[in-house]
Design an enzyme around this catalytic site. Structure first.
Site, short mmCIF file in Angstrom:
data_model
loop_
_atom_site.label_atom_id
_atom_site.label_comp_id
_atom_site.label_asym_id
_atom_site.label_seq_id
_atom_site.Cartn_x
_atom_site.Cartn_y
_atom_site.Cartn_z
N ASP A 84 0.68 -1.17 0.15
CA ASP A 84 0.06 0.11 0.11
C ASP A 84 0.77 1.28 -0.12
O ASP A 84 0.58 2.22 -0.64
CB ASP A 84 -1.01 -0.04 1.35
CG ASP A 84 -1.78 -1.49 1.34
OD1 ASP A 84 -2.49 -1.80 0.23
OD2 ASP A 84 -1.85 -1.99 2.19
N HIS A 138 -5.31 -3.71 5.54
CA HIS A 138 -4.98 -3.77 4.29
C HIS A 138 -6.24 -4.53 3.53
O HIS A 138 -6.43 -5.50 3.11
CB HIS A 138 -3.98 -5.02 4.14
CG HIS A 138 -3.46 -5.22 2.75
ND1 HIS A 138 -2.99 -4.17 1.86
CD2 HIS A 138 -3.77 -6.28 2.07
CE1 HIS A 138 -2.86 -5.00 0.65
NE2 HIS A 138 -3.20 -6.23 0.82
N1 LIG Z 1 -0.27 -8.59 1.85
C1 LIG Z 1 -0.24 -8.15 0.60
O1 LIG Z 1 -0.31 -6.94 0.44
C2 LIG Z 1 -0.52 -8.84 -0.41
C3 LIG Z 1 -0.40 -8.66 -1.81
C4 LIG Z 1 -0.76 -9.70 -2.85
C5 LIG Z 1 -0.87 -10.86 -2.66
N2 LIG Z 1 -1.38 -11.13 -1.33
C6 LIG Z 1 -1.92 -12.48 -0.71
O2 LIG Z 1 -0.90 -13.35 -0.75
C7 LIG Z 1 -1.07 -14.85 -1.05
C8 LIG Z 1 -0.44 -15.40 -1.99
O3 LIG Z 1 -0.59 -15.09 -3.25
P1 LIG Z 1 0.01 -15.66 -4.68
O4 LIG Z 1 -0.38 -14.72 -5.61
O5 LIG Z 1 1.58 -16.02 -4.27
O6 LIG Z 1 -0.72 -16.76 -4.76
P2 LIG Z 1 -0.30 -18.28 -5.52
O7 LIG Z 1 -1.56 -19.19 -5.49
O8 LIG Z 1 0.32 -17.92 -6.69
O9 LIG Z 1 0.87 -19.19 -4.47
C9 LIG Z 1 0.50 -19.30 -3.28
C10 LIG Z 1 1.40 -20.59 -2.85
O10 LIG Z 1 1.03 -20.79 -1.52
C11 LIG Z 1 1.27 -22.22 -1.67
N3 LIG Z 1 0.51 -22.79 -0.39
C12 LIG Z 1 -0.87 -23.34 -0.35
N4 LIG Z 1 -1.20 -24.00 0.79
C13 LIG Z 1 -0.05 -23.84 1.72
C14 LIG Z 1 0.25 -24.33 2.78
N5 LIG Z 1 -0.55 -24.87 3.50
N6 LIG Z 1 1.53 -24.24 3.08
C15 LIG Z 1 2.54 -23.72 2.37
N7 LIG Z 1 2.30 -23.11 1.13
C16 LIG Z 1 1.03 -23.26 0.82
C17 LIG Z 1 0.93 -22.98 -2.97
O11 LIG Z 1 1.23 -24.02 -3.34
C18 LIG Z 1 1.32 -21.84 -3.78
O12 LIG Z 1 2.94 -22.08 -4.05
C19 LIG Z 1 -2.62 -14.59 -1.27
O13 LIG Z 1 -3.43 -14.81 -0.22
C20 LIG Z 1 -2.89 -13.02 -1.73
O14 LIG Z 1 -4.19 -12.49 -1.40
C21 LIG Z 1 -1.07 -10.34 -0.03
O1 LIG Z 2 -5.71 -7.36 -3.97
C1 LIG Z 2 -5.33 -8.52 -3.57
O2 LIG Z 2 -6.12 -9.50 -3.53
C2 LIG Z 2 -3.87 -8.76 -3.50
C3 LIG Z 2 -3.12 -7.75 -2.40
O3 LIG Z 2 -3.87 -7.65 -1.31
C4 LIG Z 2 -2.88 -6.48 -3.11
O4 LIG Z 2 -3.34 -5.34 -2.42
O5 LIG Z 2 -2.62 -6.55 -4.42
#
Ligand SMILES: NC(=O)c1ccc[n+]([C@@H]2O[C@H](COP(=O)([O-])OP(=O)(O)OC[C@H]3O[C@@H](n4cnc5c(N)ncnc54)[C@H](O)[C@@H]3O)[C@@H](O)[C@H]2O)c1
Ligand SMILES: O=C(O)C[C@H](O)C(=O)O
Length: 356
Positions: free
Chosen positions: A193, A220
């Site tokens: 953010d 967030h």
């Molecule tokens: N905080 C933020 O600003 C922010 C920003 C972007 C995404 N996210 C979040 O981050 C998370 C991941 O996003 P992504 O795009 O990498 O998803 P993705 O599906 O590409 O990757 C997630 C990974 O987690 C693994 N996984 C699933 N269950 C698991 C477990 N029990 N133990 C270990 N690994 C496990 C999967 O195998 C996969 O490799 C999502 O929840 C998304 O919403 C948060």
């Molecule tokens: O928007 C989402 O679901 C992923 C993450 O929280 C973001 O802000 O990009």
């Protein structure tokens, strides 16, 4: 400077001559016991990424392998961890990389870690809110937190998995149950953010984004993401139209990416960049660098809510200080009320999930 002279100077800094060996050893063990890093400890840190084979996990693993503060990098996932590990391990940087696949290797992945970064879990698709991820991701974060409490209870934990407004309270509740909760060590990563806010403000004001610093507080998700545009550095004066445009764009940054990816996930590359920026700040704090201040979603007394994102100062024990919000204008005060209303429900949902 001659390399030998440089080594001598660094080691004199790490082991000051005025501390005799016994005092240094006692100091180290005392600091370790309270979960802090001592001067004279290992120069590198041990970092685990849980969910390392995912869209965020892979570029995050690559960037952490490039970080000179990391000496050991553990890559854990329930799928494809060996492939990602083999790939990353060929990079000619100093961190030693080890891969861990599946629940049976989770404890080994976590043992001895200084910092654990968690991007494990499912991402959004168009039309979903972050809260729609709760049913799957809450259980994942609970399981991973239980293992952290058992194997590396003193580690600093950075939670990326959504909904952050609920997953951080989930982790806290798991740690409380295990008797290991230390509010200084648990942080929800809201750095994306801030990264977005810096970028969008720089665009509007024709500035270099690297010189812009926008505090983003609250949480967030949607209206809980509260940019404090009255506190931007360098000081900027915005029209009301610019404030509304910027606030809306920062709050909807995640959705903008989810829609552009059209079903293929959410932000991964900018998130990996933001996660590494935040993890690096945590590591510099653990090393003892001064004045490391970043925004994060943490246990807090800044408002009446038990968790809130605001600026925090990072140090040898994790969070050294949680800063208040500073003076807000009328628009920000209204935003704060909306943010608190939504946050309260999301925090409660996380706590109840573990307590039930
Ligand atoms: N905080 C933020 O600003 C922010 C920003 C972007 C995404 N996210 C979040 O981050 C998370 C991941 O996003 P992504 O795009 O990498 O998803 P993705 O599906 O590409 O990757 C997630 C990974 O987690 C693994 N996984 C699933 N269950 C698991 C477990 N029990 N133990 C270990 N690994 C496990 C999967 O195998 C996969 O490799 C999502 O929840 C998304 O919403 C948060
Ligand atoms: O928007 C989402 O679901 C992923 C993450 O929280 C973001 O802000 O990009």
């Amino acid at each position: 400077m001659d390399p030998n002279q440089r080594i001598a100077r660094i080691s004199a800094h790490l082991n000051p001559p005025n501390l005799d060996d016994q005092v240094q050893i006692s100091l180290n063990s005392l600091l370790n016991r309270v979960g802090c890093r001592a001067k004279g400890g290992s120069p590198g840190f041990k970092v685990a990424i849980l969910g390392a084979a995912g869209g965020i996990g892979q570029p995050l693993a690559m960037l952490m392998k490039m970080n000179p503060l990391v000496s050991v990098l553990h890559l854990y996932d329930v799928a494809n961890a060996p492939g990602v590990t083999a790939d990353i391990s060929h990079m000619d940087t100093s961190a030693i990389v080890r891969g861990f696949l599946g629940q049976s290797q989770l404890e080994e992945a976590l043992t001895g870690m200084d910092l654990v970064v968690i991007p494990a879990g499912v991402p959004r698709k168009p039309g979903m809110t972050r809260d729609d991820l709760f049913n799957i991701n809450a259980g994942i974060v609970r399981t991973l937190s239980e293992a952290i409490a058992k194997c590396c209870p003193k580690a600093v934990v950075n939670i990326i998995s959504n909904p952050v407004n609920s997953t951080v309270p989930i982790a806290a509740e798991v740690f409380k149950k295990a008797g290991t909760f230390d509010p200084k060590k648990l942080m929800g990563v809201t750095m994306l953010d801030v990264v977005r806010a810096n970028t969008f403000v720089a665009e509007v004001m024709s500035l270099d984004p690297r010189e812009v610093d926008v505090p983003v507080v609250g949480g967030h998700a949607g209206v809980t993401i509260l940019p404090l545009l009255s506190q931007v550095k360098p000081p900027c004066s915005f029209t009301q139209k610019e404030i509304e445009y910027l606030t809306g764009r920062i709050q909807n940054g995640g959705t903008e990416v989810v829609e552009a990816k059209a079903g293929a996930g959410s932000a991964t590359l900018s998130m990996a960049y933001a996660a590494v920026k935040f993890a690096d700040a945590c590591l510099r704090g653990l090393r003892g660098d001064a004045n490391i201040v970043e925004c994060a979603f943490v246990a807090s007394h800044v408002t009446e809510l038990p968790f809130f994102a605001s600026k925090v100062r990072l140090g040898r024990c994790g969070i050294d200080e949680v800063y208040g919000l500073g003076p807000l204008n009328e628009y920000e005060r209204m935003g704060l009320e909306m943010a608190k209303k939504e946050l309260s429900g999301s925090i409660e949902k996380g706590i109840t999930f573990v307590k039930k």
